[in-house]
Design a protein around this motif. Structure first.
Motif, mmCIF file in Angstrom:
data_model
loop_
_atom_site.group_PDB
_atom_site.id
_atom_site.type_symbol
_atom_site.label_atom_id
_atom_site.label_comp_id
_atom_site.label_asym_id
_atom_site.label_seq_id
_atom_site.Cartn_x
_atom_site.Cartn_y
_atom_site.Cartn_z
ATOM 1 N N GLU A 43 -4.841 3.793 20.888
ATOM 2 C CA GLU A 43 -4.798 2.352 20.613
ATOM 3 C C GLU A 43 -3.363 1.882 20.383
ATOM 4 O OE1 GLU A 43 -7.455 1.564 17.297
ATOM 5 O OE2 GLU A 43 -8.563 3.362 17.796
ATOM 6 N N ASN A 44 -2.411 2.791 20.594
ATOM 7 C CA ASN A 44 -0.989 2.483 20.371
ATOM 8 C C ASN A 44 -0.719 2.015 18.937
ATOM 9 O OD1 ASN A 44 -0.217 3.049 23.078
ATOM 10 N ND2 ASN A 44 -1.028 1.048 23.702
ATOM 11 N N VAL A 45 -1.401 2.680 17.999
ATOM 12 C CA VAL A 45 -1.191 2.360 16.586
ATOM 13 C C VAL A 45 0.090 3.026 16.104
ATOM 14 C CG1 VAL A 45 -2.116 2.590 14.251
ATOM 15 C CG2 VAL A 45 -3.660 2.120 16.162
ATOM 16 N N LYS A 46 0.964 2.248 15.497
ATOM 17 C CA LYS A 46 2.191 2.802 14.943
ATOM 18 C C LYS A 46 1.900 3.435 13.585
ATOM 19 C CE LYS A 46 5.208 -0.577 17.193
ATOM 20 N NZ LYS A 46 6.230 -1.643 16.982
ATOM 21 N N PRO A 47 2.634 4.495 13.230
ATOM 22 C CA PRO A 47 2.444 5.089 11.894
ATOM 23 C C PRO A 47 2.610 4.035 10.808
ATOM 24 C CG PRO A 47 3.821 6.501 13.249
ATOM 25 C CD PRO A 47 3.643 5.225 14.018
ATOM 26 N N LEU A 48 1.636 3.978 9.903
ATOM 27 C CA LEU A 48 1.656 2.960 8.855
ATOM 28 C C LEU A 48 2.455 3.381 7.640
ATOM 29 C CD1 LEU A 48 -2.076 1.761 8.892
ATOM 30 C CD2 LEU A 48 -0.125 0.802 10.094
ATOM 31 N N ILE A 49 2.685 4.681 7.497
ATOM 32 C CA ILE A 49 3.303 5.193 6.276
ATOM 33 C C ILE A 49 4.572 5.965 6.611
ATOM 34 C CG2 ILE A 49 2.996 6.734 4.296
ATOM 35 C CD1 ILE A 49 0.017 6.108 4.416
ATOM 36 N N GLN A 50 5.646 5.581 5.961
ATOM 37 C CA GLN A 50 6.921 6.289 6.101
ATOM 38 C C GLN A 50 7.452 6.579 4.696
ATOM 39 O OE1 GLN A 50 8.066 7.295 8.969
ATOM 40 N NE2 GLN A 50 6.709 6.121 10.313
ATOM 41 N N PHE A 51 7.744 7.847 4.429
ATOM 42 C CA PHE A 51 8.241 8.231 3.112
ATOM 43 C C PHE A 51 9.756 8.051 3.046
ATOM 44 C CE2 PHE A 51 4.256 10.622 3.440
ATOM 45 C CZ PHE A 51 3.668 10.275 2.232
ATOM 46 N N ASN A 52 10.211 7.370 2.018
ATOM 47 C CA ASN A 52 11.642 7.126 1.828
ATOM 48 C C ASN A 52 12.103 7.589 0.446
ATOM 49 O OD1 ASN A 52 12.095 5.744 4.372
ATOM 50 N ND2 ASN A 52 10.865 4.080 3.510
ATOM 51 N N GLY A 53 11.438 8.601 -0.101
ATOM 52 C CA GLY A 53 11.813 9.118 -1.408
ATOM 53 C C GLY A 53 10.800 8.735 -2.470
ATOM 54 N N LEU A 54 11.070 9.183 -3.689
ATOM 55 C CA LEU A 54 10.161 8.948 -4.804
ATOM 56 C C LEU A 54 10.725 7.944 -5.811
ATOM 57 C CD1 LEU A 54 8.956 12.596 -5.558
ATOM 58 C CD2 LEU A 54 7.774 10.833 -4.245
ATOM 59 N N PHE A 55 11.992 8.107 -6.165
ATOM 60 C CA PHE A 55 12.563 7.317 -7.243
ATOM 61 C C PHE A 55 13.718 6.445 -6.748
ATOM 62 C CE2 PHE A 55 11.016 11.322 -9.039
ATOM 63 C CZ PHE A 55 10.079 10.841 -9.948
ATOM 64 N N ALA A 56 13.898 5.337 -7.451
ATOM 65 C CA ALA A 56 15.036 4.450 -7.196
ATOM 66 C C ALA A 56 15.224 3.589 -8.431
ATOM 67 C CB ALA A 56 14.792 3.574 -5.974
ATOM 68 N N PRO A 57 16.432 3.133 -8.690
ATOM 69 C CA PRO A 57 16.636 2.253 -9.851
ATOM 70 C C PRO A 57 15.921 0.925 -9.633
ATOM 71 C CG PRO A 57 18.618 2.357 -8.502
ATOM 72 C CD PRO A 57 17.686 3.408 -7.966
ATOM 73 N N PRO A 58 15.613 0.217 -10.705
ATOM 74 C CA PRO A 58 14.954 -1.095 -10.569
ATOM 75 C C PRO A 58 15.788 -2.051 -9.720
ATOM 76 C CG PRO A 58 14.949 -0.353 -12.854
ATOM 77 C CD PRO A 58 15.833 0.597 -12.108
ATOM 78 N N ASP A 59 15.109 -2.914 -9.004
ATOM 79 C CA ASP A 59 15.760 -3.890 -8.132
ATOM 80 C C ASP A 59 15.668 -5.268 -8.789
ATOM 81 O OD1 ASP A 59 16.655 -5.587 -6.195
ATOM 82 O OD2 ASP A 59 15.207 -5.002 -4.664
ATOM 83 N N PHE A 60 16.786 -5.744 -9.306
ATOM 84 C CA PHE A 60 16.814 -7.033 -9.989
ATOM 85 C C PHE A 60 17.333 -8.149 -9.080
ATOM 86 C CE2 PHE A 60 17.322 -3.811 -13.366
ATOM 87 C CZ PHE A 60 16.246 -4.160 -14.182
ATOM 88 N N SER A 61 17.205 -7.956 -7.771
ATOM 89 C CA SER A 61 17.780 -8.912 -6.818
ATOM 90 C C SER A 61 17.112 -10.287 -6.864
ATOM 91 C CB SER A 61 17.691 -8.348 -5.394
ATOM 92 O OG SER A 61 16.331 -8.128 -5.019
ATOM 93 N N LEU A 62 15.876 -10.358 -7.381
ATOM 94 C CA LEU A 62 15.169 -11.635 -7.417
ATOM 95 C C LEU A 62 15.342 -12.372 -8.740
ATOM 96 C CD1 LEU A 62 11.843 -10.634 -5.631
ATOM 97 C CD2 LEU A 62 13.721 -11.982 -4.701
ATOM 98 N N PHE A 63 15.998 -11.722 -9.708
ATOM 99 C CA PHE A 63 16.210 -12.376 -10.994
ATOM 100 C C PHE A 63 17.092 -13.620 -10.829
ATOM 101 C CE2 PHE A 63 13.999 -9.311 -13.329
ATOM 102 C CZ PHE A 63 13.988 -9.673 -14.684
ATOM 103 N N PHE A 64 16.621 -14.724 -11.420
ATOM 104 C CA PHE A 64 17.344 -15.995 -11.413
ATOM 105 C C PHE A 64 17.598 -16.515 -9.996
ATOM 106 C CE2 PHE A 64 18.597 -13.946 -15.418
ATOM 107 C CZ PHE A 64 18.156 -14.911 -16.318
ATOM 108 N N LYS A 65 16.689 -16.186 -9.057
ATOM 109 C CA LYS A 65 16.782 -16.718 -7.696
ATOM 110 C C LYS A 65 16.011 -18.029 -7.548
ATOM 111 C CE LYS A 65 19.345 -13.615 -5.687
ATOM 112 N NZ LYS A 65 20.667 -13.975 -5.154
ATOM 113 N N LEU A 66 15.428 -18.498 -8.637
ATOM 114 C CA LEU A 66 14.629 -19.716 -8.585
ATOM 115 C C LEU A 66 15.520 -20.946 -8.417
ATOM 116 C CD1 LEU A 66 13.405 -20.418 -12.240
ATOM 117 C CD2 LEU A 66 15.259 -18.879 -11.659
ATOM 118 N N ASP A 67 15.008 -21.914 -7.687
ATOM 119 C CA ASP A 67 15.709 -23.179 -7.445
ATOM 120 C C ASP A 67 15.083 -24.237 -8.359
ATOM 121 O OD1 ASP A 67 16.769 -25.567 -6.527
ATOM 122 O OD2 ASP A 67 16.737 -24.959 -4.427
ATOM 123 N N LEU A 68 15.737 -24.502 -9.491
ATOM 124 C CA LEU A 68 15.166 -25.404 -10.495
ATOM 125 C C LEU A 68 15.272 -26.871 -10.103
ATOM 126 C CD1 LEU A 68 16.435 -23.717 -13.787
ATOM 127 C CD2 LEU A 68 14.157 -23.598 -12.774
#
Length: 452
Positions: free
Chosen positions: A230-255
């Motif tokens: 059915e030409n299904v692409k792999p749905l799961i790709q492993f890129n490791g277990l741990f990473a530091p928190p991602d705060f990139s969305l903090f204070f991105k709100l448009d007030l």
């Protein structure tokens, strides 16, 4: 032969024995609260995966949303336990995240930064309504049939999203929508759905979370060992277990831009949905667990609603859809949780997931789809409280319920539910049943309709 029988005097228990009994009871109650907190966490933890899976479709980073989700769960549940002293968990709400993604950002083409601003302002409005007890008048203004039907409509909306994410329901020009051809993707979804449903029926704690994990494992072979034809692409790709928190969305709100007139209906919808979702959760849990005050109202309801308002305000700052009280908290209450310690324990269980974003990002949408479908089962239950034989209430309730999924918009369901209720009551000669507060709400939804 004389026998002397010594009879032990009925002395009052010593102070030391009282202290021993109290200490034992205290240890037992603390242990019970800890177990209850773990139970509530297992029942609610699926949101750690599902919320980023939904919100990331807006262009927001999965890892950023995951960090925001965990922090909203942690701080809000901690506040609920410590400040409001309630065994209720708070997390980004199902339905609210769907409205944020599919109705506001993707449907209305509102940038996610502006949508986050709307979340923030809705939290401020909710806080003011709760602090000054204005919520009481608003609650009385909303007819109960509409409350029940809107909750059910949101459940159907979430179910439709789950079925679409699994590609079980697809677009069909001839019939608008249609069912997909039976294939590897569909079969994997069905297996995951039935497995999760079986766990729920067996009342396994953490059933939805375990269902997500099972479906993820079942989806791993797709595109690797089967589904190739059915030409299904792999749905799961492993890129490791741990990473530091991602705060990139903090204070991105448009007030600023989130205060445009065109965004006011969005803020209203957030406030309305969040308020009644929270109130129904608090009332339902309090009634079931007898957590009522001397007036028969849920204990510490004002502090609980202020906590809910904080959750929504903080969610806008952190980068998530609004937070709300979770009905899944009933799992922990059923396990014996009666104090805020239950929520505090659960809050700290969320924290480790700040560092697991690479591991959790492997979970595909086909794995969270069964959870979305089955959440709809719980949310549709209020329809049994509607009197379907009383047509002047049944018709508006039905319209609100079906228009939410059919228009793919929670806002449209709310608007037409209110307007049809008012018009039908007037035609039926029951104008007295329309409160002044409801007339005010009607004026607001008409304004929202005009500004679309």
């Amino acid at each position: 032969m004389l026998r002397f029988h010594y009879k032990k005097p009925n002395l009052p228990p010593s102070r030391s024995s009282h202290m021993a009994i109290d200490a034992f009871s205290s240890r037992r109650s603390v242990f019970t609260e800890i177990i209850a907190g773990i139970s509530s966490f297992l029942a609610t933890s699926y949101i750690i995966v599902v919320n980023p899976a939904i919100l990331s479709q807006t262009g927001m980073a999965f890892s950023g949303v995951l960090t925001a989700t965990v922090l909203v769960c942690f701080f809000s549940s901690l506040m609920m336990g410590w400040y409001a002293k309630n065994p209720v968990l708070v997390a980004p709400g199902m339905g609210l995240n769907a409205f944020f993604t599919y109705s506001v950002v993707l449907g209305m083409k509102v940038p996610y930064t502006v949508a986050l601003g709307a979340v923030f302002w809705s939290g401020i409005v909710f806080f003011l309504l709760s602090f000054f007890n204005i919520r009481t008048h608003i609650v009385k203004a909303i007819p109960k049939p509409l409350r029940y039907s809107i909750a059910a409509g949101i459940g159907l909306f979430i179910t439709l999203i789950g079925l679409a994410n699994a590609k079980f329901v697809i677009a069909n020009p001839a019939t608008i929508v249609g069912g997909a051809v039976l294939g590897s993707n569909v079969l994997t979804f069905v297996f995951g759905l039935l497995f999760t449903a079986a766990l729920l029926v067996r009342r396994v704690k953490g059933a939805i979370l375990f269902g997500i994990l099972f479906t993820t494992l079942a989806a791993y072979p797709l595109g690797r060992y089967w589904g190739l034809e059915e030409n299904v692409k792999p749905l799961i790709q492993f890129n490791g277990l741990f990473a530091p928190p991602d705060f990139s969305l903090f204070f991105k709100l448009d007030l600023v831009n989130s205060l445009q007139l065109s965004i006011l209906p969005v803020i209203f919808a957030f406030v309305f949905t969040d308020m009644f979702d929270s109130l129904s959760t608090f009332v339902g849990i309090a009634e079931a667990a007898n957590l009522l005050d001397e007036h028969g109202e849920p204990k510490n309801i004002k502090r609980s609603l202020l906590t809910d308002a904080f959750a929504t305000t903080f969610a806008g700052i952190a980068g998530s859809s609004p937070g709300t009280a979770y009905i899944e908290s009933a799992v922990g209450i059923e396990a014996g949780g009666r104090t805020g310690l239950t929520a505090v324990v659960a809050a700290f269980l969320f924290l480790p997931f700040l560092f697991l974003s690479p591991l959790l990002s492997v979970i595909p949408s086909i794995a969270t789809a069964p959870a979305l479908v089955l959440v709809g089962v719980f949310m549709i239950s209020p329809v049994v409280k509607i009197n379907w034989n009383q047509l002047d209430e049944a018709i508006p309730a039905f319209l609100a319920m079906v228009l939410i999924p059919f228009t793919y918009s929670i806002t449209h369901g709310i608007i037409w539910g209110f307007l049809s209720y008012t018009i039908i009551k007037v035609v039926a000669g029951k104008t007295r049943e329309i409160t002044p507060s409801l007339w005010f709400v009607d004026a607001f939804v008409i304004l929202a309709l005009i500004m679309e």
